[in-house]
Design an enzyme around this catalytic site. Structure first.
Site, PDB file in Angstrom:
ATOM      1  N   GLY A 149       2.175   2.630  10.747  1.00  0.00           N
ATOM      2  CA  GLY A 149       3.082   3.746  10.554  1.00  0.00           C
ATOM      3  C   GLY A 149       3.780   4.201  11.819  1.00  0.00           C
ATOM      4  O   GLY A 149       4.359   5.285  11.864  1.00  0.00           O
ATOM      5  N   GLY A 207       2.780  -0.995   4.380  1.00  0.00           N
ATOM      6  CA  GLY A 207       2.744   0.423   4.024  1.00  0.00           C
ATOM      7  C   GLY A 207       4.138   0.966   3.789  1.00  0.00           C
ATOM      8  O   GLY A 207       4.723   0.809   2.718  1.00  0.00           O
ATOM      9  N   GLY A 208       4.701   1.587   4.818  1.00  0.00           N
ATOM     10  CA  GLY A 208       5.994   2.265   4.677  1.00  0.00           C
ATOM     11  C   GLY A 208       7.077   1.421   4.016  1.00  0.00           C
ATOM     12  O   GLY A 208       7.781   1.885   3.110  1.00  0.00           O
ATOM     13  N   HIS A 252      -9.681   1.138   4.800  1.00  0.00           N
ATOM     14  CA  HIS A 252      -8.407   1.373   5.495  1.00  0.00           C
ATOM     15  C   HIS A 252      -8.633   2.360   6.640  1.00  0.00           C
ATOM     16  O   HIS A 252      -9.417   3.303   6.512  1.00  0.00           O
ATOM     17  CB  HIS A 252      -7.360   1.908   4.512  1.00  0.00           C
ATOM     18  N   SER A 271       3.252  -1.663  10.485  1.00  0.00           N
ATOM     19  CA  SER A 271       4.703  -1.635  10.705  1.00  0.00           C
ATOM     20  C   SER A 271       5.387  -2.953  10.358  1.00  0.00           C
ATOM     21  O   SER A 271       6.345  -3.360  11.025  1.00  0.00           O
ATOM     22  CB  SER A 271       5.029  -1.210  12.138  1.00  0.00           C
ATOM     23  N   ASN A 280       0.867  -1.184   0.000  1.00  0.00           N
ATOM     24  CA  ASN A 280       0.000   0.000   0.000  1.00  0.00           C
ATOM     25  C   ASN A 280       0.899   1.229   0.000  1.00  0.00           C
ATOM     26  O   ASN A 280       1.475   1.583   1.026  1.00  0.00           O
ATOM     27  CB  ASN A 280      -0.885  -0.034   1.262  1.00  0.00           C
ATOM     28  N   TRP A 281       1.005   1.843  -1.164  1.00  0.00           N
ATOM     29  CA  TRP A 281       1.919   2.999  -1.284  1.00  0.00           C
ATOM     30  C   TRP A 281       1.348   4.278  -0.677  1.00  0.00           C
ATOM     31  O   TRP A 281       2.029   5.289  -0.609  1.00  0.00           O
ATOM     32  CB  TRP A 281       2.281   3.217  -2.754  1.00  0.00           C
ATOM     33  N   LYS A 282       0.065   4.244  -0.327  1.00  0.00           N
ATOM     34  CA  LYS A 282      -0.583   5.426   0.276  1.00  0.00           C
ATOM     35  C   LYS A 282      -0.357   6.652  -0.617  1.00  0.00           C
ATOM     36  O   LYS A 282      -0.330   6.513  -1.838  1.00  0.00           O
ATOM     37  CB  LYS A 282      -0.079   5.636   1.706  1.00  0.00           C
ATOM     38  N   GLU A 331      -6.965   4.760   7.672  1.00  0.00           N
ATOM     39  CA  GLU A 331      -6.690   6.170   7.366  1.00  0.00           C
ATOM     40  C   GLU A 331      -7.882   6.814   6.666  1.00  0.00           C
ATOM     41  O   GLU A 331      -8.097   8.022   6.769  1.00  0.00           O
ATOM     42  CB  GLU A 331      -5.398   6.274   6.540  1.00  0.00           C
ATOM     43  N   GLU A 384      -5.461  -4.828  10.851  1.00  0.00           N
ATOM     44  CA  GLU A 384      -4.462  -3.772  11.020  1.00  0.00           C
ATOM     45  C   GLU A 384      -4.774  -2.955  12.267  1.00  0.00           C
ATOM     46  O   GLU A 384      -5.588  -2.013  12.203  1.00  0.00           O
ATOM     47  CB  GLU A 384      -4.471  -2.839   9.805  1.00  0.00           C
TER      48      GLU A 384
HETATM   49  P1  PGA Z   1       2.596   0.578   7.698  1.00  0.00           P
HETATM   50  O1  PGA Z   1       1.128   0.693   7.047  1.00  0.00           O
HETATM   51  O2  PGA Z   1       3.199  -0.687   7.172  1.00  0.00           O
HETATM   52  O3  PGA Z   1       3.315   1.800   7.238  1.00  0.00           O
HETATM   53  O4  PGA Z   1       2.399   0.538   9.175  1.00  0.00           O
HETATM   54  C1  PGA Z   1       0.334  -0.441   6.882  1.00  0.00           C
HETATM   55  C2  PGA Z   1      -0.976  -0.056   6.284  1.00  0.00           C
HETATM   56  O5  PGA Z   1      -1.473   1.029   6.595  1.00  0.00           O
HETATM   57  O6  PGA Z   1      -1.554  -0.803   5.481  1.00  0.00           O
END
Ligand code: PGA
Length: 267
Positions: A179, A240-241, A99, A219, A13-15, A101, A173
Protein backbone atom coordinates in the site's frame (compact mmCIF):
# COMPACT_ATOMS: atom_id res chain seq x y z
CA UNK A 1 15.97 -23.37 -9.62
CA UNK A 2 14.40 -24.76 -12.79
CA UNK A 3 11.24 -23.01 -13.94
CA UNK A 4 8.74 -25.55 -12.63
CA UNK A 5 5.30 -26.18 -14.05
CA UNK A 6 3.69 -24.32 -11.22
CA UNK A 7 0.42 -22.53 -11.91
CA UNK A 8 0.38 -18.80 -12.40
CA UNK A 9 -1.94 -17.16 -9.88
CA UNK A 10 -3.30 -13.63 -9.56
CA UNK A 11 -5.22 -13.07 -6.34
CA UNK A 12 -7.17 -9.88 -5.65
CA UNK A 13 -7.31 -8.80 -2.02
CA UNK A 14 -10.03 -6.18 -1.78
CA UNK A 15 -9.32 -5.60 1.93
CA UNK A 16 -11.97 -3.37 3.59
CA UNK A 17 -13.27 -1.96 0.33
CA UNK A 18 -16.55 -2.39 -1.55
CA UNK A 19 -20.03 -3.06 -0.17
CA UNK A 20 -22.40 -5.90 -1.02
CA UNK A 21 -24.17 -3.39 -3.26
CA UNK A 22 -21.18 -2.79 -5.53
CA UNK A 23 -19.07 -5.94 -5.12
CA UNK A 24 -21.02 -8.05 -7.62
CA UNK A 25 -20.60 -5.55 -10.45
CA UNK A 26 -16.93 -5.10 -9.73
CA UNK A 27 -16.33 -8.86 -9.61
CA UNK A 28 -18.20 -9.39 -12.89
CA UNK A 29 -16.30 -6.59 -14.60
CA UNK A 30 -12.92 -7.86 -13.42
CA UNK A 31 -13.80 -11.43 -14.40
CA UNK A 32 -14.85 -10.38 -17.89
CA UNK A 33 -11.64 -8.41 -18.41
CA UNK A 34 -9.29 -11.15 -17.20
CA UNK A 35 -10.32 -14.22 -19.17
CA UNK A 36 -6.81 -15.31 -19.97
CA UNK A 37 -5.76 -18.88 -20.64
CA UNK A 38 -3.70 -20.56 -17.95
CA UNK A 39 -4.01 -17.97 -15.18
CA UNK A 40 -5.69 -18.93 -11.92
CA UNK A 41 -7.70 -15.94 -10.76
CA UNK A 42 -8.94 -15.43 -7.22
CA UNK A 43 -11.03 -12.60 -5.78
CA UNK A 44 -11.05 -12.08 -2.01
CA UNK A 45 -13.85 -9.67 -1.10
CA UNK A 46 -14.87 -8.75 2.45
CA UNK A 47 -16.80 -11.50 4.28
CA UNK A 48 -20.15 -9.76 3.81
CA UNK A 49 -19.71 -9.71 0.03
CA UNK A 50 -18.67 -13.35 -0.41
CA UNK A 51 -22.20 -14.48 -1.21
CA UNK A 52 -22.96 -11.77 -3.75
CA UNK A 53 -19.61 -12.27 -5.47
CA UNK A 54 -20.17 -16.02 -5.53
CA UNK A 55 -23.61 -15.54 -7.08
CA UNK A 56 -22.35 -12.99 -9.60
CA UNK A 57 -19.52 -15.23 -10.78
CA UNK A 58 -21.49 -18.49 -10.71
CA UNK A 59 -23.23 -17.49 -13.90
CA UNK A 60 -20.71 -15.17 -15.54
CA UNK A 61 -17.33 -16.80 -14.82
CA UNK A 62 -17.22 -19.82 -12.49
CA UNK A 63 -13.48 -20.20 -13.15
CA UNK A 64 -12.71 -17.33 -10.81
CA UNK A 65 -11.90 -18.61 -7.34
CA UNK A 66 -13.41 -16.86 -4.36
CA UNK A 67 -11.38 -16.37 -1.23
CA UNK A 68 -11.92 -15.09 2.28
CA UNK A 69 -9.41 -12.62 3.69
CA UNK A 70 -9.16 -14.34 7.05
CA UNK A 71 -10.50 -17.23 9.12
CA UNK A 72 -10.60 -17.79 12.87
CA UNK A 73 -8.17 -20.23 14.44
CA UNK A 74 -10.81 -21.90 16.60
CA UNK A 75 -13.46 -24.30 15.31
CA UNK A 76 -16.38 -22.47 16.94
CA UNK A 77 -17.21 -20.82 20.21
CA UNK A 78 -17.47 -17.53 22.07
CA UNK A 79 -15.61 -15.31 19.60
CA UNK A 80 -17.92 -12.40 18.92
CA UNK A 81 -17.61 -11.05 15.42
CA UNK A 82 -15.39 -13.83 14.12
CA UNK A 83 -15.84 -16.26 11.22
CA UNK A 84 -14.92 -19.94 11.35
CA UNK A 85 -13.70 -22.12 8.52
CA UNK A 86 -16.95 -24.13 8.55
CA UNK A 87 -18.94 -20.92 8.00
CA UNK A 88 -17.10 -20.36 4.75
CA UNK A 89 -18.37 -23.59 3.21
CA UNK A 90 -20.15 -22.82 -0.02
CA UNK A 91 -18.93 -19.22 0.05
CA UNK A 92 -15.20 -19.47 -0.54
CA UNK A 93 -12.69 -22.05 -1.71
CA UNK A 94 -9.58 -20.03 -0.87
CA UNK A 95 -8.49 -18.14 2.22
CA UNK A 96 -5.71 -15.66 3.01
CA UNK A 97 -4.00 -16.32 6.33
CA UNK A 98 -1.43 -14.25 8.15
CA UNK A 99 -1.75 -11.06 6.14
CA UNK A 100 0.54 -8.43 7.63
CA UNK A 101 -2.41 -6.11 8.27
CA UNK A 102 -3.91 -8.79 10.51
CA UNK A 103 -0.59 -9.38 12.21
CA UNK A 104 -0.51 -5.63 12.83
CA UNK A 105 -4.18 -4.86 13.59
CA UNK A 106 -5.25 -8.07 15.30
CA UNK A 107 -1.96 -9.14 16.83
CA UNK A 108 -1.88 -12.41 14.94
CA UNK A 109 1.11 -14.53 15.89
CA UNK A 110 2.82 -17.18 13.82
CA UNK A 111 1.40 -19.82 16.14
CA UNK A 112 -2.15 -18.53 15.64
CA UNK A 113 -1.57 -18.34 11.90
CA UNK A 114 -0.43 -21.95 12.01
CA UNK A 115 -3.73 -22.94 13.63
CA UNK A 116 -5.62 -20.98 10.98
CA UNK A 117 -3.76 -22.94 8.33
CA UNK A 118 -4.97 -26.12 9.97
CA UNK A 119 -8.58 -24.92 10.04
CA UNK A 120 -8.35 -23.96 6.39
CA UNK A 121 -6.95 -27.31 5.35
CA UNK A 122 -9.48 -29.27 7.41
CA UNK A 123 -12.30 -27.30 5.78
CA UNK A 124 -10.96 -27.88 2.28
CA UNK A 125 -9.97 -24.25 1.74
CA UNK A 126 -6.86 -23.46 -0.28
CA UNK A 127 -4.63 -21.28 1.90
CA UNK A 128 -2.53 -18.32 0.84
CA UNK A 129 -0.03 -17.87 3.68
CA UNK A 130 1.45 -14.36 3.82
CA UNK A 131 4.94 -13.64 5.10
CA UNK A 132 7.18 -10.62 4.84
CA UNK A 133 9.57 -8.41 6.74
CA UNK A 134 9.31 -4.85 8.09
CA UNK A 135 11.44 -2.09 6.64
CA UNK A 136 13.63 -2.08 9.76
CA UNK A 137 14.30 -5.80 9.20
CA UNK A 138 15.36 -5.22 5.63
CA UNK A 139 17.52 -2.24 6.55
CA UNK A 140 19.27 -4.48 9.06
CA UNK A 141 19.62 -7.31 6.53
CA UNK A 142 17.35 -9.53 8.61
CA UNK A 143 14.70 -10.25 5.96
CA UNK A 144 15.67 -13.89 5.46
CA UNK A 145 15.70 -14.63 9.17
CA UNK A 146 12.35 -12.92 9.74
CA UNK A 147 10.60 -14.73 6.93
CA UNK A 148 12.19 -18.01 7.96
CA UNK A 149 10.88 -17.49 11.49
CA UNK A 150 7.37 -16.75 10.19
CA UNK A 151 7.38 -19.88 8.06
CA UNK A 152 8.74 -22.08 10.84
CA UNK A 153 6.15 -20.71 13.26
CA UNK A 154 3.21 -21.13 10.94
CA UNK A 155 4.16 -24.50 9.46
CA UNK A 156 5.28 -26.13 12.71
CA UNK A 157 3.42 -29.35 13.35
CA UNK A 158 1.76 -29.45 9.96
CA UNK A 159 2.00 -32.50 7.77
CA UNK A 160 3.68 -31.34 4.53
CA UNK A 161 1.66 -33.87 2.55
CA UNK A 162 -1.62 -32.42 3.85
CA UNK A 163 -0.62 -28.84 3.06
CA UNK A 164 0.70 -29.90 -0.30
CA UNK A 165 -2.59 -31.65 -1.00
CA UNK A 166 -4.47 -28.50 0.07
CA UNK A 167 -2.50 -26.55 -2.54
CA UNK A 168 -0.70 -24.24 -0.12
CA UNK A 169 0.35 -20.95 -1.71
CA UNK A 170 2.84 -18.62 -0.03
CA UNK A 171 2.75 -14.89 -0.66
CA UNK A 172 5.94 -12.97 0.03
CA UNK A 173 4.79 -9.48 0.92
CA UNK A 174 7.39 -7.12 2.37
CA UNK A 175 5.42 -4.93 4.77
CA UNK A 176 7.15 -1.77 3.59
CA UNK A 177 5.85 -2.38 0.06
CA UNK A 178 2.20 -2.92 0.96
CA UNK A 179 0.00 0.00 0.00
CA UNK A 180 2.98 2.32 -0.20
CA UNK A 181 3.56 2.51 -3.94
CA UNK A 182 7.10 1.37 -3.23
CA UNK A 183 7.40 -2.13 -4.63
CA UNK A 184 10.31 -4.49 -4.08
CA UNK A 185 12.55 -5.12 -7.06
CA UNK A 186 11.87 -8.25 -9.07
CA UNK A 187 15.34 -9.48 -8.17
CA UNK A 188 14.85 -9.02 -4.42
CA UNK A 189 11.43 -10.66 -4.56
CA UNK A 190 12.88 -13.61 -6.48
CA UNK A 191 15.68 -14.01 -3.95
CA UNK A 192 13.09 -14.12 -1.19
CA UNK A 193 10.90 -16.56 -3.10
CA UNK A 194 13.87 -18.92 -3.34
CA UNK A 195 14.63 -18.42 0.35
CA UNK A 196 11.00 -19.28 1.13
CA UNK A 197 11.24 -22.55 -0.78
CA UNK A 198 14.61 -23.38 0.81
CA UNK A 199 13.15 -22.86 4.26
CA UNK A 200 10.09 -24.93 3.50
CA UNK A 201 12.24 -27.69 1.98
CA UNK A 202 14.16 -27.84 5.26
CA UNK A 203 10.93 -28.23 7.25
CA UNK A 204 10.34 -31.72 5.99
CA UNK A 205 8.96 -30.79 2.59
CA UNK A 206 12.04 -31.78 0.67
CA UNK A 207 11.49 -31.63 -3.05
CA UNK A 208 7.80 -30.87 -2.58
CA UNK A 209 8.83 -27.31 -1.71
CA UNK A 210 9.57 -26.80 -5.39
CA UNK A 211 5.88 -27.26 -6.16
CA UNK A 212 4.65 -24.49 -3.87
CA UNK A 213 3.48 -21.44 -5.77
CA UNK A 214 5.11 -18.31 -4.33
CA UNK A 215 3.43 -15.01 -5.11
CA UNK A 216 4.81 -11.51 -4.67
CA UNK A 217 2.64 -8.86 -3.05
CA UNK A 218 3.21 -5.19 -2.32
CA UNK A 219 2.21 -2.32 -4.62
CA UNK A 220 1.81 -4.58 -7.65
CA UNK A 221 0.40 -2.75 -10.68
CA UNK A 222 -0.02 -3.43 -14.37
CA UNK A 223 3.13 -1.33 -14.86
CA UNK A 224 5.43 -3.38 -12.62
CA UNK A 225 3.97 -6.91 -12.79
CA UNK A 226 6.32 -7.87 -15.64
CA UNK A 227 9.33 -7.32 -13.41
CA UNK A 228 8.08 -10.00 -11.00
CA UNK A 229 6.79 -12.47 -13.53
CA UNK A 230 10.08 -12.33 -15.41
CA UNK A 231 11.49 -14.21 -12.40
CA UNK A 232 11.08 -18.00 -12.68
CA UNK A 233 10.77 -18.36 -8.91
CA UNK A 234 7.71 -16.07 -8.75
CA UNK A 235 4.37 -17.54 -9.73
CA UNK A 236 2.05 -14.57 -9.63
CA UNK A 237 0.85 -11.79 -7.39
CA UNK A 238 -1.35 -10.96 -4.44
CA UNK A 239 -2.75 -7.59 -5.44
CA UNK A 240 -4.32 -5.07 -3.07
CA UNK A 241 -5.03 -1.52 -4.20
CA UNK A 242 -4.78 -2.25 -7.92
CA UNK A 243 -7.20 -5.16 -7.60
CA UNK A 244 -10.11 -2.74 -7.22
CA UNK A 245 -9.41 -1.30 -10.69
CA UNK A 246 -10.56 -3.41 -13.65
CA UNK A 247 -8.03 -1.78 -16.01
CA UNK A 248 -5.21 -2.67 -13.65
CA UNK A 249 -6.42 -6.23 -13.19
CA UNK A 250 -6.78 -6.63 -16.94
CA UNK A 251 -3.16 -5.57 -17.43
CA UNK A 252 -1.83 -7.72 -14.59
CA UNK A 253 -3.64 -10.88 -15.68
CA UNK A 254 -2.76 -10.31 -19.35
CA UNK A 255 0.91 -10.25 -18.39
CA UNK A 256 0.43 -13.32 -16.21
CA UNK A 257 -0.99 -15.06 -19.27
CA UNK A 258 2.32 -14.57 -21.08
CA UNK A 259 4.13 -16.32 -18.25
CA UNK A 260 1.58 -19.14 -18.23
CA UNK A 261 2.04 -19.59 -21.96
CA UNK A 262 5.83 -19.55 -21.64
CA UNK A 263 5.70 -22.15 -18.87
CA UNK A 264 3.39 -24.31 -20.86
CA UNK A 265 0.74 -24.26 -18.14
CA UNK A 266 -1.74 -22.52 -20.44
CA UNK A 267 -2.31 -25.58 -22.63
P1 PGA B 1 -1.10 -3.53 -2.18
O1 PGA B 1 -1.51 -4.68 -1.13
O2 PGA B 1 -1.11 -4.16 -3.54
O3 PGA B 1 -2.14 -2.48 -2.03
O4 PGA B 1 0.26 -3.06 -1.79
C1 PGA B 1 -1.05 -5.98 -1.29
C2 PGA B 1 -1.55 -6.84 -0.18
O5 PGA B 1 -1.66 -6.34 0.94
O6 PGA B 1 -1.85 -8.02 -0.37
Amino acid sequence: MMPAMRDVIVAANWKMHTTPADAADLARTIAARTQVEGVTRVICPPFVSLAVVRDALATSDPDVGIGAQNVHDDLQGAHTGEISAAMLAGLATWVIVGHSERRRDAGETDEMIGRKLGRAVDAGLRPILCVGEQLSDRDAGRQDAVVEGQLRGALRGHDPAALDHAGLVIAYEPVWAIGTGRNASGRDAATMASAVRDTVAGLGWGLRAGDIPVLYGGSVTSANIAEFLAEPSIDGALVGGASLKPDEMAGIVARAGLTAAARGTAA
